[in-house]
Design an enzyme around this catalytic site. Sequence first.
Site, PDB file in Angstrom:
ATOM      1  N   SER A  78     -38.066 100.253  16.099  1.00 44.97           N
ATOM      2  CA  SER A  78     -39.024 100.443  15.014  1.00 44.97           C
ATOM      3  C   SER A  78     -39.432  99.140  14.344  1.00 44.97           C
ATOM      4  CB  SER A  78     -38.435 101.381  13.961  1.00 44.97           C
ATOM      5  OG  SER A  78     -37.179 100.893  13.544  1.00 44.97           O
ATOM      6  N   ASN A  92     -30.541  97.428  21.759  1.00 46.62           N
ATOM      7  CA  ASN A  92     -30.901  96.443  20.726  1.00 46.62           C
ATOM      8  C   ASN A  92     -30.532  96.851  19.303  1.00 46.62           C
ATOM      9  OD1 ASN A  92     -32.877  94.263  19.510  1.00 46.62           O
ATOM     10  ND2 ASN A  92     -33.553  96.237  18.697  1.00 46.62           N
ATOM     11  N   SER A 143     -25.510  88.088  20.343  1.00 50.55           N
ATOM     12  CA  SER A 143     -25.864  87.103  19.314  1.00 50.55           C
ATOM     13  C   SER A 143     -25.082  85.829  19.589  1.00 50.55           C
ATOM     14  CB  SER A 143     -25.477  87.631  17.928  1.00 50.55           C
ATOM     15  OG  SER A 143     -25.540  86.591  16.974  1.00 50.55           O
ATOM     16  N   ASN A 170     -18.889  83.249  13.014  1.00 44.74           N
ATOM     17  CA  ASN A 170     -19.653  82.786  11.850  1.00 44.74           C
ATOM     18  C   ASN A 170     -18.956  83.259  10.578  1.00 44.74           C
ATOM     19  OD1 ASN A 170     -21.790  81.556  10.500  1.00 44.74           O
ATOM     20  ND2 ASN A 170     -23.029  83.429  10.501  1.00 44.74           N
ATOM     21  N   TYR A 230     -19.366  91.477  12.629  1.00 40.17           N
ATOM     22  CA  TYR A 230     -20.520  91.283  13.523  1.00 40.17           C
ATOM     23  C   TYR A 230     -20.114  90.445  14.746  1.00 40.17           C
ATOM     24  CZ  TYR A 230     -25.489  90.223  14.522  1.00 40.17           C
ATOM     25  OH  TYR A 230     -26.734  90.100  15.093  1.00 40.17           O
ATOM     26  N   ALA A 231     -19.300  89.402  14.507  1.00 36.97           N
ATOM     27  CA  ALA A 231     -18.842  88.553  15.611  1.00 36.97           C
ATOM     28  C   ALA A 231     -17.972  89.357  16.570  1.00 36.97           C
ATOM     29  CB  ALA A 231     -18.062  87.360  15.066  1.00 36.97           C
ATOM     30  N   ALA A 232     -17.115  90.227  15.994  1.00 38.98           N
ATOM     31  CA  ALA A 232     -16.252  91.062  16.846  1.00 38.98           C
ATOM     32  C   ALA A 232     -17.107  91.998  17.700  1.00 38.98           C
ATOM     33  CB  ALA A 232     -15.298  91.879  15.975  1.00 38.98           C
ATOM     34  N   ALA A 233     -18.116  92.597  17.064  1.00 38.93           N
ATOM     35  CA  ALA A 233     -18.967  93.540  17.798  1.00 38.93           C
ATOM     36  C   ALA A 233     -19.776  92.831  18.884  1.00 38.93           C
ATOM     37  CB  ALA A 233     -19.911  94.250  16.821  1.00 38.93           C
ATOM     38  N   ILE A 258     -33.368  84.615  14.061  1.00 39.47           N
ATOM     39  CA  ILE A 258     -34.709  85.156  14.301  1.00 39.47           C
ATOM     40  C   ILE A 258     -35.236  85.766  12.998  1.00 39.47           C
ATOM     41  CG2 ILE A 258     -36.076  86.694  15.788  1.00 39.47           C
ATOM     42  CD1 ILE A 258     -34.398  84.563  17.358  1.00 39.47           C
TER      43      ILE A 258
HETATM   44  P1  NAP Z   1     -33.797  94.689  12.198  1.00 38.58           P
HETATM   45  O1  NAP Z   1     -35.131  94.087  11.969  1.00 38.58           O
HETATM   46  O2  NAP Z   1     -32.907  94.985  11.050  1.00 38.58           O
HETATM   47  O3  NAP Z   1     -34.005  96.023  13.087  1.00 38.58           O
HETATM   48  C1  NAP Z   1     -32.891  96.797  13.446  1.00 38.58           C
HETATM   49  C2  NAP Z   1     -33.333  97.940  14.310  1.00 38.58           C
HETATM   50  O4  NAP Z   1     -32.153  98.714  14.610  1.00 38.58           O
HETATM   51  C3  NAP Z   1     -34.317  98.852  13.620  1.00 38.58           C
HETATM   52  O5  NAP Z   1     -35.243  99.336  14.554  1.00 38.58           O
HETATM   53  C4  NAP Z   1     -33.436  99.981  13.121  1.00 38.58           C
HETATM   54  O6  NAP Z   1     -34.097 101.220  13.051  1.00 38.58           O
HETATM   55  C5  NAP Z   1     -32.397 100.064  14.227  1.00 38.58           C
HETATM   56  N1  NAP Z   1     -31.178 100.700  13.739  1.00 38.58           N
HETATM   57  C6  NAP Z   1     -30.401 100.314  12.696  1.00 38.58           C
HETATM   58  N2  NAP Z   1     -29.393 101.187  12.514  1.00 38.58           N
HETATM   59  C7  NAP Z   1     -29.565 102.155  13.459  1.00 38.58           C
HETATM   60  C8  NAP Z   1     -28.853 103.339  13.772  1.00 38.58           C
HETATM   61  N3  NAP Z   1     -27.773 103.714  13.082  1.00 38.58           N
HETATM   62  N4  NAP Z   1     -29.306 104.119  14.784  1.00 38.58           N
HETATM   63  C9  NAP Z   1     -30.426 103.764  15.481  1.00 38.58           C
HETATM   64  N5  NAP Z   1     -31.135 102.644  15.231  1.00 38.58           N
HETATM   65  C10 NAP Z   1     -30.702 101.852  14.236  1.00 38.58           C
HETATM   66  O7  NAP Z   1     -32.914  93.777  13.161  1.00 38.58           O
HETATM   67  P2  NAP Z   1     -33.319  92.660  14.245  1.00 38.58           P
HETATM   68  O8  NAP Z   1     -33.184  91.340  13.602  1.00 38.58           O
HETATM   69  O9  NAP Z   1     -34.579  93.033  14.930  1.00 38.58           O
HETATM   70  O10 NAP Z   1     -32.086  92.813  15.233  1.00 38.58           O
HETATM   71  C11 NAP Z   1     -32.180  93.493  16.474  1.00 38.58           C
HETATM   72  C12 NAP Z   1     -30.932  93.173  17.293  1.00 38.58           C
HETATM   73  O11 NAP Z   1     -30.855  91.771  17.496  1.00 38.58           O
HETATM   74  C13 NAP Z   1     -29.629  93.573  16.590  1.00 38.58           C
HETATM   75  O12 NAP Z   1     -28.694  94.037  17.548  1.00 38.58           O
HETATM   76  C14 NAP Z   1     -29.154  92.263  16.001  1.00 38.58           C
HETATM   77  O13 NAP Z   1     -27.761  92.243  15.815  1.00 38.58           O
HETATM   78  C15 NAP Z   1     -29.598  91.282  17.068  1.00 38.58           C
HETATM   79  N6  NAP Z   1     -29.731  89.906  16.579  1.00 38.58           N
HETATM   80  C16 NAP Z   1     -30.593  89.584  15.562  1.00 38.58           C
HETATM   81  C17 NAP Z   1     -30.660  88.271  15.131  1.00 38.58           C
HETATM   82  C18 NAP Z   1     -31.592  87.826  14.030  1.00 38.58           C
HETATM   83  O14 NAP Z   1     -31.490  86.649  13.613  1.00 38.58           O
HETATM   84  N7  NAP Z   1     -32.487  88.648  13.534  1.00 38.58           N
HETATM   85  C19 NAP Z   1     -29.832  87.289  15.707  1.00 38.58           C
HETATM   86  C20 NAP Z   1     -28.971  87.666  16.719  1.00 38.58           C
HETATM   87  C21 NAP Z   1     -28.933  88.974  17.158  1.00 38.58           C
HETATM   88  P3  NAP Z   1     -34.620 101.837  11.610  1.00 38.58           P
HETATM   89  O15 NAP Z   1     -35.839 101.083  11.255  1.00 38.58           O
HETATM   90  O16 NAP Z   1     -34.896 103.244  11.922  1.00 38.58           O
HETATM   91  O17 NAP Z   1     -33.502 101.614  10.640  1.00 38.58           O
END
Ligand code: NAP
Length: 243
Positions: A13, A86, A138, A145, A151-154, A184
């Site tokens: 989303s 994701n 990540s 971190n 989060y690091a464990a996961a 990001i």
């Molecule tokens: P984000 O903008 O917060 O988006 C998170 C997404 O996950 C949203 O679509 C959300 O859906 C969905 N989500 C959250 N809880 C959920 C649940 N219980 N069931 C189903 N969907 C769920 O995060 P992002 O930055 O795009 O991160 C995406 C992935 O990249 C994550 O795994 C994150 O750990 C990883 N990542 C991000 C970064 C960064 O710097 N941003 C760095 C490293 C890794 P809703 O809108 O419906 O809540």
Amino acid sequence: MLEGKKALVTGASRGIGRAVAERFLAEGAAVWGVGTKEPADLAERVEQSGGRLHWRSADLSALDGVERLVEELVAESGGFDVLVNNAGITRDNLSLRMSLADFQKVLDLNLSAAFIVARVVARDMIRRRRGSIVNMASVVGIHGNGGQANYAAAKGGLIGVTKSIAAEVASRGVRVNAIAPGFIATDMTAAMTEDAKEKIASAIPLKRLGRPEDVAALAHFLGSDESAYITGQVIPVDGGMFF
Ligand code: NAP
């Protein structure tokens, strides 16, 4: 190109997952997106995609229902060629202050749900002797971190899951890789002040935060046949943060 392919993208989303879904649609795939709630502009997006975007609202942290949900999506789609695992959350705090509930919550979604989704999809991919699974890890899962032990464990666990499933399914024509994004610009990182973001950007060799599209480009490569000889890998998209 993903012409004629079917992809499941969790957390589609917003942020990275949304960019992945949009890139996959632009490359010709049909995409099944999952998130906790329907995006406000879903109807427009479905129309723009010519009906190739499908949506399912579900809370993947409710682990009891995840297997059945994914089985239903596999049946509905006829089987996925690509999975991008994701969906993820953070619940940051110093280890000494972190509640066990917050530790567990992050593990449930970022690791356990991703594991369940991957193995249901892998079961079907094995039968069809093809498929690519991309897990969103990540750099924190590699380097750790402060403030992010959960989060690091996961994410470290997800890297282990990636390599283990990759070893188990490689002989059946299924590939499993992980992306390790750095910093990001999405809702996940939006709470930081502009000042803090500028400091981080200045410490990154490429001198900027990553964009969701930077990550989507690698997800596209790993999901497509262009990466046919790559499996079991963890590839950073971090602007050179850790080289
Ligand atoms: P984000 O903008 O917060 O988006 C998170 C997404 O996950 C949203 O679509 C959300 O859906 C969905 N989500 C959250 N809880 C959920 C649940 N219980 N069931 C189903 N969907 C769920 O995060 P992002 O930055 O795009 O991160 C995406 C992935 O990249 C994550 O795994 C994150 O750990 C990883 N990542 C991000 C970064 C960064 O710097 N941003 C760095 C490293 C890794 P809703 O809108 O419906 O809540």
